[in-house]
Design a protein around this motif. Structure first.
Motif, short mmCIF file in Angstrom:
data_model
loop_
_atom_site.label_atom_id
_atom_site.label_comp_id
_atom_site.label_asym_id
_atom_site.label_seq_id
_atom_site.Cartn_x
_atom_site.Cartn_y
_atom_site.Cartn_z
N MET A 190 0.81 -1.07 -0.04
CA MET A 190 -0.10 0.12 -0.20
C MET A 190 0.98 1.35 -0.06
N ALA A 191 0.42 2.45 -0.62
CA ALA A 191 0.98 3.39 -0.96
C ALA A 191 1.19 4.13 0.67
N LYS A 192 2.09 4.85 0.75
CA LYS A 192 2.39 5.74 2.06
C LYS A 192 1.45 6.82 2.12
N HIS A 193 0.85 6.64 3.21
CA HIS A 193 -0.25 7.72 3.41
C HIS A 193 0.25 9.25 3.75
N ASP A 194 -0.09 10.06 3.00
CA ASP A 194 0.07 11.55 3.29
C ASP A 194 -0.89 12.41 3.64
N PRO A 195 -1.08 12.67 4.88
CA PRO A 195 -2.24 13.44 5.18
C PRO A 195 -2.42 14.93 4.36
N HIS A 196 -1.10 15.52 4.36
CA HIS A 196 -1.12 16.97 3.47
C HIS A 196 -1.75 16.74 2.21
N LEU A 197 -1.47 15.74 1.54
CA LEU A 197 -2.29 15.42 0.15
C LEU A 197 -3.72 15.19 0.19
N ASP A 198 -4.25 14.55 1.32
CA ASP A 198 -5.60 14.26 1.70
C ASP A 198 -6.33 15.83 1.84
N LEU A 199 -5.52 16.58 2.42
CA LEU A 199 -6.00 18.04 2.70
C LEU A 199 -6.19 18.77 1.23
N LEU A 200 -5.18 18.61 0.32
CA LEU A 200 -5.06 19.31 -0.81
C LEU A 200 -6.39 18.69 -1.73
N PHE A 201 -6.55 17.44 -1.74
CA PHE A 201 -7.61 17.11 -2.55
C PHE A 201 -8.91 17.31 -1.90
N HIS A 202 -9.07 17.28 -0.58
CA HIS A 202 -10.39 17.73 0.14
C HIS A 202 -10.50 19.26 -0.37
#
Length: 113
Positions: free
Chosen positions: A1-13
């Motif tokens: 599984m890919a490394k989880h990036d919370p900042h990337l989640d914020l950007l997509f959100h």
């Protein structure tokens, strides 16, 4: 599984909402007061401020208060993690499609023999 990036989640959100994308499109032309952003959207000020807080949390917008006027500015460098992730995905899928193409071409060669 890919490394989880919370900042990337914020950007997509942050970019998942059409109002926030509209706000960023306007801010890409230059800084603007919050009242102008509210006027463009037709939403009341509290709603725009909630959208701005999402954009700020993702690092896409910085605000500055000068007297009674709060101005917003787009921070395009904040999109870099998303750009990097999308580029990585493009490479992965291109490699997969290249392997599929090779496989199909080999099958066709075998069939023609």
């Amino acid at each position: 599984m890919a490394k989880h990036d919370p900042h990337l989640d914020l950007l997509f959100h942050a970019l998942s909402d059409p109002t926030r994308r509209m706000m960023l499109s306007r801010l890409a032309k230059g800084p603007a007061p919050v009242t102008e952003l509210a006027g463009l959207s037709g939403f009341k000020l509290p709603t725009i401020l909630r959208h701005l807080s999402v954009l700020q949390e993702a690092g896409l917008v910085e605000t500055q208060k000068d007297g009674r006027v709060r101005s917003c500015a787009f921070q395009p460098k904040a999109l870099q993690p998303m750009t990097d992730w999308l580029e990585d995905q493009r490479k992965v899928w291109e490699a997969r499609l290249d392997r599929l193409d090779d496989y199909v071409m080999n099958l066709m060669k075998e069939r023609d023999k």
